[in-house]
Scaffold this motif. Structure first.
Motif, PDB file in Angstrom:
ATOM      1  N   SER A  17       0.821  -1.213   0.000  1.00 48.42           N
ATOM      2  CA  SER A  17       0.000   0.000   0.000  1.00 48.42           C
ATOM      3  C   SER A  17       0.854   1.262   0.000  1.00 48.42           C
ATOM      4  CB  SER A  17      -0.928  -0.001   1.213  1.00 48.42           C
ATOM      5  OG  SER A  17      -1.802  -1.117   1.180  1.00 48.42           O
ATOM      6  N   ALA A  18       1.989   1.228   0.701  1.00 43.09           N
ATOM      7  CA  ALA A  18       2.869   2.400   0.732  1.00 43.09           C
ATOM      8  C   ALA A  18       3.424   2.724  -0.651  1.00 43.09           C
ATOM      9  CB  ALA A  18       4.015   2.171   1.708  1.00 43.09           C
ATOM     10  N   MET A  19       3.573   1.698  -1.499  1.00 39.94           N
ATOM     11  CA  MET A  19       4.081   1.935  -2.854  1.00 39.94           C
ATOM     12  C   MET A  19       3.127   2.792  -3.674  1.00 39.94           C
ATOM     13  SD  MET A  19       7.075   0.650  -3.141  1.00 39.94           S
ATOM     14  CE  MET A  19       7.219   0.813  -4.921  1.00 39.94           C
ATOM     15  N   ALA A  20       1.881   2.894  -3.236  1.00 37.26           N
ATOM     16  CA  ALA A  20       0.927   3.747  -3.942  1.00 37.26           C
ATOM     17  C   ALA A  20       1.301   5.222  -3.837  1.00 37.26           C
ATOM     18  CB  ALA A  20      -0.480   3.533  -3.387  1.00 37.26           C
ATOM     19  N   THR A  21       2.070   5.587  -2.806  1.00 35.35           N
ATOM     20  CA  THR A  21       2.400   7.001  -2.612  1.00 35.35           C
ATOM     21  C   THR A  21       3.297   7.541  -3.723  1.00 35.35           C
ATOM     22  OG1 THR A  21       2.081   6.802  -0.223  1.00 35.35           O
ATOM     23  CG2 THR A  21       3.348   8.696  -1.009  1.00 35.35           C
ATOM     24  N   PRO A  22       4.471   6.948  -3.992  1.00 28.40           N
ATOM     25  CA  PRO A  22       5.254   7.471  -5.115  1.00 28.40           C
ATOM     26  C   PRO A  22       4.558   7.285  -6.457  1.00 28.40           C
ATOM     27  CG  PRO A  22       6.252   5.452  -4.259  1.00 28.40           C
ATOM     28  CD  PRO A  22       5.203   5.878  -3.280  1.00 28.40           C
ATOM     29  N   ALA A  23       3.788   6.211  -6.599  1.00 30.71           N
ATOM     30  CA  ALA A  23       3.078   5.980  -7.858  1.00 30.71           C
ATOM     31  C   ALA A  23       2.056   7.093  -8.119  1.00 30.71           C
ATOM     32  CB  ALA A  23       2.398   4.624  -7.838  1.00 30.71           C
ATOM     33  N   ARG A  24       1.281   7.439  -7.109  1.00 32.15           N
ATOM     34  CA  ARG A  24       0.280   8.495  -7.278  1.00 32.15           C
ATOM     35  C   ARG A  24       0.948   9.880  -7.380  1.00 32.15           C
ATOM     36  NH1 ARG A  24      -3.365   9.083  -9.633  1.00 32.15           N
ATOM     37  NH2 ARG A  24      -4.482  10.572  -8.305  1.00 32.15           N
ATOM     38  N   ASP A  25       2.036  10.089  -6.638  1.00 35.37           N
ATOM     39  CA  ASP A  25       2.723  11.373  -6.721  1.00 35.37           C
ATOM     40  C   ASP A  25       3.269  11.622  -8.124  1.00 35.37           C
ATOM     41  OD1 ASP A  25       2.126  11.902  -4.117  1.00 35.37           O
ATOM     42  OD2 ASP A  25       4.160  11.620  -3.344  1.00 35.37           O
ATOM     43  N   ASN A  26       3.544  10.548  -8.850  1.00 37.57           N
ATOM     44  CA  ASN A  26       3.993  10.695 -10.236  1.00 37.57           C
ATOM     45  C   ASN A  26       2.818  10.735 -11.211  1.00 37.57           C
ATOM     46  OD1 ASN A  26       6.717  10.908  -9.769  1.00 37.57           O
ATOM     47  ND2 ASN A  26       7.128   8.722  -9.994  1.00 37.57           N
ATOM     48  N   GLY A  27       1.619  10.755 -10.682  1.00 37.59           N
ATOM     49  CA  GLY A  27       0.442  10.938 -11.519  1.00 37.59           C
ATOM     50  C   GLY A  27      -0.118   9.685 -12.157  1.00 37.59           C
ATOM     51  N   HIS A  28       0.389   8.507 -11.764  1.00 41.60           N
ATOM     52  CA  HIS A  28      -0.102   7.275 -12.375  1.00 41.60           C
ATOM     53  C   HIS A  28      -1.451   6.867 -11.785  1.00 41.60           C
ATOM     54  CE1 HIS A  28       3.780   7.015 -14.203  1.00 41.60           C
ATOM     55  NE2 HIS A  28       4.401   6.862 -13.053  1.00 41.60           N
ATOM     56  N   ALA A  29      -2.226   6.160 -12.581  1.00 44.21           N
ATOM     57  CA  ALA A  29      -3.459   5.550 -12.071  1.00 44.21           C
ATOM     58  C   ALA A  29      -3.057   4.328 -11.256  1.00 44.21           C
ATOM     59  CB  ALA A  29      -4.364   5.141 -13.229  1.00 44.21           C
ATOM     60  N   VAL A  30      -3.552   4.235 -10.038  1.00 45.08           N
ATOM     61  CA  VAL A  30      -3.176   3.140  -9.141  1.00 45.08           C
ATOM     62  C   VAL A  30      -4.403   2.324  -8.767  1.00 45.08           C
ATOM     63  CG1 VAL A  30      -2.250   2.540  -6.869  1.00 45.08           C
ATOM     64  CG2 VAL A  30      -1.175   4.361  -8.205  1.00 45.08           C
ATOM     65  N   ARG A  31      -4.278   1.023  -8.924  1.00 45.09           N
ATOM     66  CA  ARG A  31      -5.304   0.083  -8.498  1.00 45.09           C
ATOM     67  C   ARG A  31      -4.713  -0.768  -7.383  1.00 45.09           C
ATOM     68  NH1 ARG A  31      -6.492  -2.124 -14.644  1.00 45.09           N
ATOM     69  NH2 ARG A  31      -7.366  -0.178 -15.510  1.00 45.09           N
ATOM     70  N   LEU A  32      -5.300  -0.715  -6.202  1.00 42.01           N
ATOM     71  CA  LEU A  32      -4.816  -1.485  -5.056  1.00 42.01           C
ATOM     72  C   LEU A  32      -5.759  -2.656  -4.816  1.00 42.01           C
ATOM     73  CD1 LEU A  32      -2.766  -1.747  -2.734  1.00 42.01           C
ATOM     74  CD2 LEU A  32      -4.255  -0.254  -1.371  1.00 42.01           C
ATOM     75  N   VAL A  33      -5.207  -3.864  -4.917  1.00 41.69           N
ATOM     76  CA  VAL A  33      -6.010  -5.086  -4.804  1.00 41.69           C
ATOM     77  C   VAL A  33      -5.647  -5.824  -3.530  1.00 41.69           C
ATOM     78  CG1 VAL A  33      -6.799  -7.151  -6.010  1.00 41.69           C
ATOM     79  CG2 VAL A  33      -5.772  -5.266  -7.312  1.00 41.69           C
TER      80      VAL A  33
END
Length: 347
Positions: A17-33
Motif C-alpha cells: 500500500s505504501a508503494m501507492a504514494t510514489p506511484a500516485r505522486d507521479n500521476g499514475h493511475a493506481v489500483r490497489l487489490v
C-alpha cells in the motif's frame, strides 16, 4: 516526469500500500487489490482512504479492489507490483501469474529466498519466472525492490534510498522511471541474487541483534549498545561469507541493501519485538503467542537458509562454524537453547 501509466498493486498490506504514494505522486493511475487476508483493509480504504494497519491516509485517486476483482484490476495495467509477504508467494504464483498479459512486468516487494534439499538458494524473482505458464515465459520480466524502507515512512514521503534488481535492464529502468520521486531514490542492479540475499538475511540477523536488547536493554530497552554493535558487525561478516559462497556481489553488504536495511529493521517492528522477547528469556512458543497474528519473516528466512547451510555443510561445501550467529538464532527459534549468544564462537 514519466508518461502516466496504470499500476496495479496486488497485496494491500503495509508495504504494498505504501508503494501507492510514489506511484500516485507521479500521476499514475493506481489500483490497489487486496489478497484474501485484506478485505478489512480494502473496505476501510474505500470508505475514507485510511489504511488501518499502515495507520496512514492513502493518496487520493486510488481505485480499491477485493481479490474477487483481481482479473479486472490487472487488465490493461502497465506494471504489476507484487505486495505480498514471503508467505504469499505460492498464492501469488497460483492466482496472479496466470492472469498476466505479455509485457506486464512484475516488480516485487517480497523478501525471501527459496531453499532446496541440495542447499541451493534461489531468489523469488527467479522462482516466479520459473512458475509462469508456458505461454508467458520469456514475455514477462520480474524485478524486485531491496533496501532500508519502512512502509510508514515511505507513506509519509521521508527520504528513502532503495535498489531495484532484475536481469532485464530495460524493465528495471522502466520501473525506476515510473516510481522515482524527489524522496524515493532508486539504484538499479543486475545482481538479483546478491540483492535478494541481503534484504532477506537482514531479517534473520536483525532478530539476532535484537536479542541483545532483551538480554541487556533493561526495562526501557535503551542499553546494550555495545553487544548490539558487535552483533551488527558479526552479521555483516556472516552475510559477506554467504554472498561470496553464492557468487554474488559482496559490496552490497556494506551498502544500503544489507547494512542499511539491517539498521532500520533493528530499530523497530516485529523482528525487534521478537528478538527482544527471546533475549528476555521467552521461549519461541511463548513469544509467538505474545505476537499472535504477526507475520514473522525473520523466522521463515532463518529456517530456510540454515536448512540450506546444513545441507551444504554435510556435502563439505561450507563450514557451519563460519555462521555462528545464524546457527544460534536457529537454535533459539526452534527452542533448542536459550538466547545466550555464543560470544567465543563469533569470528
Amino acid at each position: 516526469m514519466p508518461q502516466k501509466k496504470i499500476i496495479t498493486i496486488v497485496g494491500a498490506g503495509m508495504m504494498g500500500s505504501a508503494m501507492a504514494t510514489p506511484a500516485r505522486d507521479n500521476g499514475h493511475a493506481v489500483r490497489l487489490v487486496g489478497t484474501p487476508l485484506d478485505d478489512h483493509i480494502i473496505s476501510r480504504a474505500r470508505y475514507d482512504g485510511y489504511h488501518p494497519t499502515l495507520k496512514e491516509q492513502l493518496p487520493g485517486g486510488i481505485e480499491f479492489y477485493t481479490v474477487a476483482d483481481l482479473a479486472t484490476a490487472m487488465a490493461g495495467a502497465d506494471l504489476i507490483i507484487g505486495g505480498v509477504s514471503s508467505f504469499g508467494v505460492d498464492w501469488f504464483s497460483e492466482k496472479v501469474l496466470p492472469l498476466l498479459q505479455p509485457g506486464q512486468n512484475v516488480l516485487s516487494v517480497t523478501k525471501g529466498l527459496q531453499d532446496y534439499p541440495d542447499g541451493r538458494l534461489r531468489p523469488f524473482p527467479e522462482l516466479l519466472a520459473e512458475r509462469l505458464p508456458a505461454a508467458l515465459r520469456g514475455r514477462i520480466s520480474f524485478s524486485a525492490i531491496g533496501g532500508p524502507c519502512t512502509s510508514y515512512e515511505l507513506a509519509r514521503r521521508r527520504q528513502t534510498m532503495v535498489y531495484f534488481c532484475g536481469t532485464d535492464a530495460a524493465a528495471v529502468a522502466t520501473a525506476r522511471d515510473l516510481l522515482a520521486t524527489a524522496y524515493y531514490h532508486i539504484t538499479p542492479t543486475a545482481d538479483v541474487l546478491g540483492l535478494e540475499c541481503c534484504v532477506a538475511m537482514k531479517n534473520a540477523y536483525a532478530l539476532g541483534v535484537s536479542m541483545a536488547i532483551g538480554l541487556w536493554g533493561g526495562a526501557d530497552e535503551r542499553q546494550g549498545f555495545n553487544p548490539q554493535a558487535a552483533l551488527f558487525g558479526q552479521s555483516c561478516r556472516e552475510v559477506t561469507r554467504l554472498i561470496r559462497h553464492l557468487g554474488a556481489d559482496t559490496d552490497l553488504v556494506a551498502n544500503i541493501p544489507f547494512a542499511g536495511d539491517l539498521y532500520v529493521t533493528i530499530f523497530g517492528g516485529r523482528t525487534r519485538r521478537l528478538g527482544t522477547l527471546l533475549g528476555q528469556g521467552k521461549s519461541m512458543v511463548e513469544a509467538e503467542a505474545m505476537l499472535s497474528g504477526v507475520t514473522l519473516e525473520s523466522v521463515a528466512i532463518t529456517r530456510r537458509v540454515v536448512a540450506a547451510l546444513r545441507a551444504l555443510g554435510a556435502a563439505g561445501k561450507v563450514q557451519l562454524a563460519d555462521y555462528p550467529l545464524l546457527m544460534h538464532i536457529d537454535d533459539v527459534i526452534n527452542d533448542r537453547r536459550p538466547a545466550a549468544l555464543p560470544w567465543d564462537a563469533l569470528r
